[in-house]
Write a protein that holds these residues in place. Structure first.
Motif, mmCIF file in Angstrom:
data_model
loop_
_atom_site.group_PDB
_atom_site.id
_atom_site.type_symbol
_atom_site.label_atom_id
_atom_site.label_comp_id
_atom_site.label_asym_id
_atom_site.label_seq_id
_atom_site.Cartn_x
_atom_site.Cartn_y
_atom_site.Cartn_z
ATOM 1 N N ALA A 75 57.594 64.319 39.303
ATOM 2 C CA ALA A 75 57.598 65.002 40.404
ATOM 3 C C ALA A 75 56.693 66.396 39.884
ATOM 4 O O ALA A 75 55.714 66.823 40.719
ATOM 5 N N LYS A 76 56.972 66.982 39.138
ATOM 6 C CA LYS A 76 56.403 68.160 38.561
ATOM 7 C C LYS A 76 55.016 67.614 38.230
ATOM 8 O O LYS A 76 53.975 68.576 38.680
ATOM 9 N N THR A 77 54.721 66.675 37.354
ATOM 10 C CA THR A 77 53.484 66.412 37.137
ATOM 11 C C THR A 77 52.191 65.780 38.532
ATOM 12 O O THR A 77 51.288 66.285 38.292
ATOM 13 N N PHE A 78 53.089 65.142 39.089
ATOM 14 C CA PHE A 78 52.500 64.364 40.323
ATOM 15 C C PHE A 78 52.669 65.158 41.677
ATOM 16 O O PHE A 78 52.093 64.419 42.790
ATOM 17 N N GLY A 79 53.692 65.607 41.924
ATOM 18 C CA GLY A 79 54.121 66.203 43.225
ATOM 19 C C GLY A 79 55.295 65.326 43.887
ATOM 20 O O GLY A 79 55.609 64.055 43.142
ATOM 21 N N ASP A 80 55.980 65.476 44.766
ATOM 22 C CA ASP A 80 57.010 65.212 45.293
ATOM 23 C C ASP A 80 56.630 63.943 46.538
ATOM 24 O O ASP A 80 57.636 63.707 47.224
ATOM 25 N N LYS A 81 55.493 64.178 47.056
ATOM 26 C CA LYS A 81 55.094 63.440 48.290
ATOM 27 C C LYS A 81 54.714 61.937 48.047
ATOM 28 O O LYS A 81 54.308 61.770 46.974
ATOM 29 N N GLY A 82 54.871 61.239 48.876
ATOM 30 C CA GLY A 82 54.867 59.891 48.657
ATOM 31 C C GLY A 82 53.595 59.329 49.260
ATOM 32 O O GLY A 82 53.276 58.137 49.651
ATOM 33 N N HIS A 83 52.233 59.982 48.776
ATOM 34 C CA HIS A 83 50.887 59.380 48.738
ATOM 35 C C HIS A 83 50.844 58.354 47.885
ATOM 36 O O HIS A 83 51.197 58.371 46.854
ATOM 37 N N THR A 84 49.972 56.978 48.390
ATOM 38 C CA THR A 84 49.896 55.873 47.903
ATOM 39 C C THR A 84 49.360 56.307 46.393
ATOM 40 O O THR A 84 50.181 55.780 45.416
ATOM 41 N N SER A 85 48.542 57.181 46.227
ATOM 42 C CA SER A 85 48.032 57.161 44.672
ATOM 43 C C SER A 85 48.903 57.573 43.764
ATOM 44 O O SER A 85 49.094 57.657 42.566
ATOM 45 N N VAL A 86 49.686 58.762 44.471
ATOM 46 C CA VAL A 86 50.901 59.494 43.525
ATOM 47 C C VAL A 86 51.837 58.449 43.199
ATOM 48 O O VAL A 86 52.325 58.331 41.970
ATOM 49 N N VAL A 87 52.239 57.651 44.149
ATOM 50 C CA VAL A 87 53.320 56.475 44.175
ATOM 51 C C VAL A 87 52.970 55.611 42.897
ATOM 52 O O VAL A 87 53.514 55.331 42.017
ATOM 53 N N LEU A 88 51.588 55.045 43.088
ATOM 54 C CA LEU A 88 51.290 54.116 42.138
ATOM 55 C C LEU A 88 51.003 54.700 40.564
ATOM 56 O O LEU A 88 51.488 53.986 39.699
ATOM 57 N N LYS A 89 50.852 55.982 40.581
ATOM 58 C CA LYS A 89 50.601 56.683 39.076
ATOM 59 C C LYS A 89 52.170 56.838 38.556
ATOM 60 O O LYS A 89 52.286 56.513 37.413
ATOM 61 N N LYS A 90 53.044 57.264 39.583
ATOM 62 C CA LYS A 90 54.539 57.357 38.873
ATOM 63 C C LYS A 90 54.918 56.053 38.531
ATOM 64 O O LYS A 90 55.665 55.995 37.610
ATOM 65 N N VAL A 91 54.713 54.978 39.133
ATOM 66 C CA VAL A 91 55.409 53.653 38.992
ATOM 67 C C VAL A 91 54.749 53.117 37.631
ATOM 68 O O VAL A 91 55.442 52.538 36.969
ATOM 69 N N ALA A 92 53.251 53.388 37.632
ATOM 70 C CA ALA A 92 52.653 52.856 36.150
ATOM 71 C C ALA A 92 53.287 53.798 35.257
ATOM 72 O O ALA A 92 53.527 52.765 34.055
ATOM 73 N N LEU A 93 53.504 54.882 35.299
ATOM 74 C CA LEU A 93 54.098 55.575 34.152
ATOM 75 C C LEU A 93 55.504 55.205 33.857
ATOM 76 O O LEU A 93 55.908 55.208 32.657
ATOM 77 N N ASP A 94 56.170 55.006 34.904
ATOM 78 C CA ASP A 94 57.654 54.675 34.834
ATOM 79 C C ASP A 94 57.802 53.386 33.994
ATOM 80 O O ASP A 94 58.578 53.197 33.229
ATOM 81 N N GLN A 95 57.141 52.328 34.533
ATOM 82 C CA GLN A 95 56.902 50.897 34.032
ATOM 83 C C GLN A 95 56.161 50.634 32.661
ATOM 84 O O GLN A 95 56.820 49.636 31.913
ATOM 85 N N PHE A 96 55.217 51.415 32.549
ATOM 86 C CA PHE A 96 54.716 51.100 31.157
ATOM 87 C C PHE A 96 54.907 52.293 30.231
ATOM 88 O O PHE A 96 54.488 51.763 28.796
ATOM 89 N N VAL A 97 55.301 53.103 30.419
ATOM 90 C CA VAL A 97 55.808 54.053 29.406
ATOM 91 C C VAL A 97 56.993 54.390 29.261
ATOM 92 O O VAL A 97 57.563 54.223 28.001
ATOM 93 N N PHE A 98 57.760 54.809 30.263
ATOM 94 C CA PHE A 98 59.350 55.144 30.474
ATOM 95 C C PHE A 98 60.041 54.098 30.140
ATOM 96 O O PHE A 98 60.970 53.928 29.048
ATOM 97 N N ALA A 99 60.033 52.800 30.994
ATOM 98 C CA ALA A 99 60.824 51.711 30.828
ATOM 99 C C ALA A 99 60.766 51.021 29.428
ATOM 100 O O ALA A 99 61.885 50.700 29.053
ATOM 101 N N PRO A 100 59.644 50.802 28.854
ATOM 102 C CA PRO A 100 59.956 49.939 27.681
ATOM 103 C C PRO A 100 60.453 50.777 26.514
ATOM 104 O O PRO A 100 61.307 50.384 25.662
ATOM 105 N N ALA A 101 60.141 52.176 26.467
ATOM 106 C CA ALA A 101 60.910 53.101 25.408
ATOM 107 C C ALA A 101 62.362 53.093 25.850
ATOM 108 O O ALA A 101 63.363 53.144 24.864
ATOM 109 N N PHE A 102 62.795 53.326 27.237
ATOM 110 C CA PHE A 102 63.896 53.631 27.369
ATOM 111 C C PHE A 102 65.057 52.287 27.077
ATOM 112 O O PHE A 102 66.122 52.448 26.689
ATOM 113 N N ILE A 103 64.465 51.188 27.551
ATOM 114 C CA ILE A 103 65.044 50.108 27.205
ATOM 115 C C ILE A 103 65.681 49.911 25.724
ATOM 116 O O ILE A 103 66.536 49.609 25.290
#
Length: 193
Positions: A75-103
């Motif tokens: 939210a701090k990096t990309f903002g807390d608004k649900g704009h499509t480009s912001v959401v896609l960036k968050k999902v990409a980072l969440d799934q390709f950076v955070f998720a594999p490491a966190f698992i």
């Protein structure tokens, strides 16, 4: 019910990390109990409470704080608004950076709290990691699209953890499957002798 929601909302505002960690712990315990009673067909009276407490402790001390902090960073990096480009960036980072490491960290932490030998923990992480990551990609990108697009930041961990009741049931079963099979094999051998 309104009073409970007000208390929860106040706790979430005043103590977001603690509140999210406690709710994560409770929901992870729920997933473990569902795994034991529904998937593993253990009677409620014979639920392994130690195992449930271990799973819950990973939620309290690892998953809850990690998710809360991660969503705040996004939210701090990309903002807390649900704009499509912001959401896609968050999902990409969440799934390709955070998720594999966190698992990987999650599976390791679970082995540690269960008191398993480090070599056994590493072997189990190697055995389960790829299956868990693949299963992650079947569920979580879709959940996170909706979560980041529609849900205010303070509720994102709650939404994830409500969906995660099913995910935690799977993780509990997946990480305990070899122990359950061994126990059933021993029981079968004892009956046959």
């Amino acid at each position: 019910m309104g009073t409970v929601l007000r208390i929860y909302e106040n706790a979430l505002r005043r103590y977001p990390l603690l509140t999210s960690s406690i709710q994560t712990s409770m929901l992870m315990a729920t997933g473990d109990i569902i795994s034991q009673t529904v998937i593993e067909e253990t009677s409620l009276k014979k639920v392994n409470l130690k195992r449930t407490a271990q799973f819950a402790s990973v939620g309290l001390f690892l998953a809850g704080p990690a998710l809360t902090t991660w969503y705040r960073v996004l939210a701090k990096t990309f903002g807390d608004k649900g704009h499509t480009s912001v959401v896609l960036k968050k999902v990409a980072l969440d799934q390709f950076v955070f998720a594999p490491a966190f698992i990987g960290v999650f599976l390791t932490a679970l082995g540690v709290v269960q008191g398993k030998d480090p070599q056994v923990t590493v072997a189990e992480v190697k055995k389960n990691y790829l299956d868990v990551v693949i299963s992650n990609y079947k569920l979580w990108p879709w959940v996170q699209l909706g979560n980041f697009y529609l849900v205010p930041l303070r509720y994102q961990v709650l939404v994830v953890q409500l969906v995660a009741i099913l995910w935690n049931t799977y993780l509990s079963w997946k990480t305990q499957a070899s122990d359950v099979i061994k126990t059933k094999d021993v029981s079968t051998n004892l009956v046959e002798q």
